[in-house]
Design an enzyme around this catalytic site. Structure first.
Site, short mmCIF file in Angstrom:
data_model
loop_
_atom_site.label_atom_id
_atom_site.label_comp_id
_atom_site.label_asym_id
_atom_site.label_seq_id
_atom_site.Cartn_x
_atom_site.Cartn_y
_atom_site.Cartn_z
N LYS A 11 0.93 -1.07 -0.27
CA LYS A 11 0.18 0.00 0.00
C LYS A 11 0.82 1.24 -0.05
O LYS A 11 1.93 1.37 0.67
CB LYS A 11 -0.97 -0.21 1.23
N ALA A 14 -0.34 7.89 2.03
CA ALA A 14 -0.17 9.25 2.07
C ALA A 14 1.21 9.59 2.63
O ALA A 14 2.04 10.35 2.10
CB ALA A 14 -1.11 10.32 2.67
N ASP A 127 -6.48 9.32 14.11
CA ASP A 127 -6.66 9.01 12.53
C ASP A 127 -7.45 7.75 12.55
O ASP A 127 -7.44 6.89 11.76
CB ASP A 127 -5.47 8.89 11.87
#
Lengths: 221, 342
Positions: A11, A14, A127
């Site tokens: 993955k 960001a 988050d």
């Protein structure tokens, strides 16, 4: 063959890339915070270093709070890399929309309970999204990605934490966001007790009114 | 497709959510035929809503006339009248709405209420040919990261307190900079920042995909007052911190939504440093980066006119009696049936 050659990118996030790798016969995830060329070097190093040091600490402390997190094997501060246990399972994000209403409610109540446990132990995740929660085949929910987390017992931090989760539900699971968040609060309340939960809920309302364009404020005006 | 001159349809759009009174005219094929405005520039301080509304009322006739002249059409040629129904400052919104209602009633054409934030996204898509972008809309009143999903623009990230443009403007005023015609405060900060070298330590507050700028503003103002750093260095550091935060949340949303395009729109879109940062993350995720052209970056009537065309095409008109302004009309409360799921 060196370890680097065994890495496969799973993955590209960001702020970090996740690699699947073999580490002394163990299946591990290497989370690498790569330098960001868009920001000044000095700022970039400060941010990456801070997060690389804090994330494993918070993951460890979350375990004490009773919240399952991947075990950390190695922290390489200079390169911004964390080597941790690979968790086999599915992201809650992939499960929530398709789950039956009963199952969805059960998952959300459990997630709410885990958030409550973190908060009771003076931790905020920072988050909370359904991508950062993994349900294993054995039915255990793991929390991952503590990079924006913090040690804080403040009502403000807890309120923001839950507010962000509500916003994540609204943007990603818009059809079921309200019922999900309701269930999350139910689990949260059960974990923290009625008084603490009510205080946080009141804080969330206050935080939401600070936002730029909020319908709740319109009703007061 | 060529359109017979007789069949050509036009929509006039009125924008008056904040300090600009602007009128635009679009045809139904997306051609912008007029876009003209008059800005309220306060003597001191920020926008005073009532004073701005007074300016809008005075400027309205001339701006309207100028738009019709630019487009070379008569009011009777219009198919619909669109106006920014929200979000924005109450007195300013009401002034624009009054002009729109009067015009629509006078020429007996339907009224279309347009969401200002949706309009910023739509004009960006029209001008840059982006199809399904992740949009960073950053202005004096808004800072949000949105993308389309299931009938609406969803908000993935936004400011928890003040907007990016507001942060820069307030700092500029605290630093004694003056708003001049042709040089907005943000542009003045950008010019000074380009001469800055030393990075002053300032807060960096990212919470999930949201961010907080009020603490950064206070810290930057305090750093300047203490006098240990030059204005150029503080401007530089303020921009670097604020833009890094905005870029980080945009990148988070990009990784999350996996969109292939990044669109920058709103008044702060003119900032070259912000453009460069966003271009960098777009490239890293193999996404195409586009910026709305300058004349459509700040608040403008053309974006209201064009979004009016889109809404009108889907029958979304509003009776005058129900055309109340909506001061806090969030972008994710608006159905956008004209957007097709790619």
């Amino acid at each position: 063959m060196g370890e680097a050659a065994m890495k496969t990118l799973i993955k590209k996030g960001a702020e970090a890339s996740l690699y699947l790798a073999d580490w002394h016969g163990k299946r591990v995830v290497i989370k690498a915070r790569l330098p960001k060329s868009y920001r000044p070097k000095q700022l970039d190093q400060t941010i990456r270093r801070y997060r690389t040091v804090h994330e494993p600490q918070l993951m460890h402390e979350a375990k004490r709070a009773g919240v399952a997190t991947p075990t950390v094997f190695l922290v390489d501060v200079e390169n911004g890399e964390i080597t941790m246990e690979y968790i086999q399972g599915k992201q809650i994000k992939q499960l929530l929309d398709a789950a039956s209403p009963t199952e969805r409610c059960r998952l959300c109540v459990e997630v709410g309970g885990l958030i409550g446990a973190l908060h009771s132990h003076g931790l905020v995740h920072g988050d909370l999204t359904t991508s950062n929660m993994i349900l294993t085949d054995e039915g255990r929910i793991f929390f991952v990605d503590f990079g924006l987390g913090d040690r804080s017992g403040e009502l403000e931090a807890q309120g923001v934490d839950l507010h962000l989760f509500r916003r994540a539900l609204q943007s990603t699971h818009f059809q079921v966001a309200d019922e999900c968040f309701h269930a999350v609060l139910k689990g949260y309340g059960a974990a923290r007790g009625a008084d603490a939960a009510a205080a946080v809920l009141e804080k969330i309302r206050e935080i939401e009114k600070r936002g730029r364009y909020v319908a709740e404020r319109q009703q007061e005006a | 497709m060529t359109i017979n001159q007789k069949n050509q349809q036009f929509c006039l759009g009125i924008e008056s959510t904040a300090d600009d009174f602007s009128v635009g005219i679009a045809d139904f094929n997306g051609e912008i035929l007029a876009n003209t405005s008059s800005a309220y520039i306060p003597e001191t301080g920020g926008i005073h809503p009532r004073e701005a509304a007074r300016h809008h009322a005075q400027a309205a006739p001339a701006v309207l006339q100028e738009a019709l002249t630019q487009a070379k059409i008569k009011p009777a040629d219009l198919t619909a009248i669109a106006f920014a129904q929200g979000p924005g400052l109450g007195p300013c919104l009401r002034t624009g709405a009054t002009v729109a209602r009067a015009l629509a009633s006078y020429i007996d054409k339907p009224l279309v209420g347009v969401n200002h934030s949706v309009a910023h996204i739509e004009i960006g898509k029209l001008q840059t040919h982006a199809k399904d972008p992740l949009t960073l809309y950053a202005s004096g009143g808004n800072t949000m990261v949105t993308a389309y999903a299931s009938g609406r623009y969803r908000v993935f990230g936004e400011t928890l307190d003040i907007a990016l443009g507001n942060c820069l403007d307030v700092f500029a005023r605290e630093a004694g900079l003056k708003h001049k015609k042709g040089l907005p405060l943000g542009a003045a900060v950008e010019q000074l920042a380009a001469k800055g070298k030393q990075l002053v330590p300032l807060p960096y507050v990212v919470k999930g995909m949201d961010l907080s700028l009020s603490g950064l503003l206070t810290a930057a103002s305090t750093a300047l007052q203490k006098g240990a750093f030059s204005l150029e260095d503080v401007c530089f550091s303020l921009q670097e911190n604020a833009f890094s935060m905005v870029t980080e949340v945009t990148e988070r949303a990009l990784a999350h939504t996996e969109k292939r395009e990044v669109l920058l729109t709103g008044g702060v879109a003119a900032n070259k440093r912000l453009q460069a940062m966003l271009a960098s993350i777009a490239a890293e995720h193999d996404a195409n980066f586009t910026v709305v052209p300058q004349q459509y970056a700040t608040d403008n009537g053309a974006m209201i006119a064009w979004t009016g065309v889109l809404a009108y095409t889907y029958g979304l008109t509003v009776p005058v009696a129900e055309s109340f302004v909506k001061l806090r009309w969030r972008v994710d409360k608006v159905d956008v049936p004209w957007v097709k799921q790619p």
